[in-house]
Scaffold this motif. Sequence first.
Motif, PDB file in Angstrom:
ATOM      1  N   ILE A  78       0.841  -1.206   0.000  1.00 54.75           N
ATOM      2  CA  ILE A  78       0.000   0.000   0.000  1.00 54.75           C
ATOM      3  C   ILE A  78       0.872   1.252   0.000  1.00 54.75           C
ATOM      4  N   LEU A  79       1.893   1.281   0.848  1.00 57.91           N
ATOM      5  CA  LEU A  79       2.784   2.443   0.914  1.00 57.91           C
ATOM      6  C   LEU A  79       3.507   2.641  -0.417  1.00 57.91           C
ATOM      7  N   ALA A  80       3.908   1.540  -1.058  1.00 63.25           N
ATOM      8  CA  ALA A  80       4.585   1.639  -2.348  1.00 63.25           C
ATOM      9  C   ALA A  80       3.667   2.256  -3.401  1.00 63.25           C
ATOM     10  N   LEU A  81       2.431   1.811  -3.448  1.00 66.12           N
ATOM     11  CA  LEU A  81       1.485   2.349  -4.428  1.00 66.12           C
ATOM     12  C   LEU A  81       1.202   3.823  -4.165  1.00 66.12           C
ATOM     13  N   VAL A 110       5.997   4.893  12.335  1.00 62.14           N
ATOM     14  CA  VAL A 110       5.925   6.329  12.614  1.00 62.14           C
ATOM     15  C   VAL A 110       7.024   7.062  11.845  1.00 62.14           C
ATOM     16  N   ASP A 111       8.220   6.489  11.805  1.00 58.05           N
ATOM     17  CA  ASP A 111       9.323   7.098  11.054  1.00 58.05           C
ATOM     18  C   ASP A 111       8.963   7.222   9.576  1.00 58.05           C
ATOM     19  N   VAL A 112       8.327   6.186   9.013  1.00 59.72           N
ATOM     20  CA  VAL A 112       7.932   6.213   7.606  1.00 59.72           C
ATOM     21  C   VAL A 112       6.909   7.319   7.359  1.00 59.72           C
ATOM     22  N   LEU A 113       5.936   7.448   8.263  1.00 55.46           N
ATOM     23  CA  LEU A 113       4.935   8.498   8.119  1.00 55.46           C
ATOM     24  C   LEU A 113       5.576   9.873   8.136  1.00 55.46           C
ATOM     25  N   GLY A 118       4.917  13.191   5.173  1.00 52.35           N
ATOM     26  CA  GLY A 118       4.747  14.390   5.984  1.00 52.35           C
ATOM     27  C   GLY A 118       3.982  15.495   5.284  1.00 52.35           C
ATOM     28  N   ASP A 119       3.937  15.458   3.943  1.00 47.28           N
ATOM     29  CA  ASP A 119       3.237  16.490   3.187  1.00 47.28           C
ATOM     30  C   ASP A 119       1.903  15.997   2.638  1.00 47.28           C
ATOM     31  N   ARG A 120       1.431  14.849   3.126  1.00 46.43           N
ATOM     32  CA  ARG A 120       0.161  14.283   2.648  1.00 46.43           C
ATOM     33  C   ARG A 120      -0.904  14.413   3.735  1.00 46.43           C
ATOM     34  N   HIS A 121      -2.157  14.333   3.302  1.00 39.87           N
ATOM     35  CA  HIS A 121      -3.286  14.366   4.227  1.00 39.87           C
ATOM     36  C   HIS A 121      -3.590  12.932   4.655  1.00 39.87           C
ATOM     37  N   VAL A 122      -3.265  12.587   5.902  1.00 36.49           N
ATOM     38  CA  VAL A 122      -3.393  11.217   6.396  1.00 36.49           C
ATOM     39  C   VAL A 122      -4.432  11.159   7.512  1.00 36.49           C
ATOM     40  N   LEU A 123      -5.372  10.238   7.384  1.00 31.39           N
ATOM     41  CA  LEU A 123      -6.335   9.943   8.449  1.00 31.39           C
ATOM     42  C   LEU A 123      -5.961   8.583   9.017  1.00 31.39           C
ATOM     43  N   LEU A 124      -5.557   8.568  10.276  1.00 30.37           N
ATOM     44  CA  LEU A 124      -5.036   7.352  10.895  1.00 30.37           C
ATOM     45  C   LEU A 124      -5.932   6.971  12.074  1.00 30.37           C
ATOM     46  N   PHE A 125      -6.518   5.775  12.023  1.00 26.50           N
ATOM     47  CA  PHE A 125      -7.421   5.299  13.066  1.00 26.50           C
ATOM     48  C   PHE A 125      -6.778   4.117  13.792  1.00 26.50           C
ATOM     49  N   THR A 126      -6.979   4.044  15.102  1.00 25.00           N
ATOM     50  CA  THR A 126      -6.426   2.921  15.852  1.00 25.00           C
ATOM     51  C   THR A 126      -7.254   2.655  17.107  1.00 25.00           C
TER      52      THR A 126
END
Length: 216
Positions: A78-81, A110-113, A118-126
């Motif tokens: 997913i991250l690659a795509l 977290v490091d990857v994010l 860092g310049d993308r709009h990310v919605l992260l649920f946990t």
Amino acid sequence: RSAIGRRTKAIVREISTEVQRSWAELHPDEPIEDVRLYIPEDSDKAIDIGLKFFGVDQPSPRLTLSEGHRNSLSLCIILALLRLDRAYEGPIILDDIVSSLDREHRGRLVDVLLEDFGDRHVLLFTHEREWFAELSARLPVSNWKFMALRPWETPETGLRWSASAETFDDARSLISVNAEAAGNRVRAIMDTQLAIAAEKLQIPMPYLRGDRNDYR
């Protein structure tokens, strides 16, 4: 069809390069390498995943990888795509993606994010309280907003945001209903938050967080 086949193989190689990059970031120094997508020789309408496990070629991750590693591999794809689709400007939605990852791998995520999105709009649920606390401590508040849902009560009340990201409000709401549950909620919050504070202060205490804390 020949042109389509050549283009397909080029795209698969490009995605594989990014998958290997993501895997190396999340799983450094592990005996699993050369993770790649490939088109099986007996089919031109399917894509499988190959890898090397302790130096031995494996035609599928199902033969050797644990459930946690397979889930992590899916996340790497997913991250690659997302990296390759440079034209996509919509939000990235990651829903409960760390349920099978240990704390060490969650920290690398977290490091990857931070580095790649860092310049993308990310919605992260946990649902993981400890990881939510780690995200709150490590991701910059100038770019990230942290919100927590209060526990479900009734259909009439519905979903409600907690006024506190540490969810002490959730504990207060339980006092009149179940004081023991309220106390357990506070203890869980403090276990996580005090460990983060101790790490920032560099207090020389071993096994501050994670499973090893149980054997302290």
